[in-house]
Design a protein around this motif. Sequence first.
Motif: not given
Length: 309
Positions: A235-237, A270-277, A281-285, A242-247
């Motif tokens: 579930x945590x994986x 664009x700022x979301x998928x170029x900088x924020x996501x 990503x590394x944190x989420x994973x 899923x979080x990354x996919x949505x972001x």
Amino acid sequence: AMGHENITEFILLGLLSDEGTKAACFVLFSLCYIAILSGNLLIFLTIKGSHLSEQPMYFFLSYLSFMDVCFTSTVAPKLITDFLVQQKIISYNSCLAQMFYAHFFGATEIFILVAMAYDRYAAICRPLHYMVIMSRQVCYVLVMASIMGAFIHSTLQVLLIIELPFCGPNQIDHYFCDVFPLLKLACTDTSLLVIVIIATTGVLSILTFVALVISYIIILLTLRTCSSEGRRKALSTCGSHITVVFMFFLPLIFTYVPTADSVSDDKVFALFYTMIAPMFNPLIYTLRNTDMKNAMKKVWCRRKLFEGK
């Protein structure tokens, strides 16, 4: 007929028109970029340097992190240095190159996210056949297919733009070169092209997103039958995937499936998928992932020991 003889450079209007916040933004985005580079390279090197790379999920994750670095690097350095200059000029060729690479690395990333969902599906819904379904060969084929697919996609984007005549206006209302902002400047009616791009990129990103969401729903439904310990880990994986996919996808879909004709929102999305996501990503994973944390301890602490001797 090459139609760009009149315009050899464009002017990017950038992220903000406000002069006062430029210095603050320069610092903020520089820090974000450093965080993206260090976080993603940390994951990439940890996986490559440990036994984790033997597992398909981490094999894909290492490529995803690498693509994050490449993708952000097509956009961020220019965005950051442009906070310091008055005229944000980009040549016609650089503009096309930036568009090509942004689409190439971005699309590769999307395809790798699909491969990761397929991997989790195989692991959780077909556990007995998992080693066969996700053999090393299959993993390499999926990564190669992702790269090839992205290459075709980005080549098509460039071919669309190369054919267009640019004769007058050269101010791009964005902080990097992308298809829609460029179409607005062409000296010809591009409404049909806009429809074509929405029908291809837009529909593809929606379909991919829906496919990913459905596959994770199937996985989550399958997990209900598992034992509690296995379920918690899975579930945590999946939660992090899923979080990354949505972001990544929601802002992308808002960009390519126009609600209203507003590029100002596009910049924020664009700022979301170029900088924020890519930054998260590394944190989420890694945050809730014990395997990853242990591998990091091993890889990076072992290095310290060697250097200490």
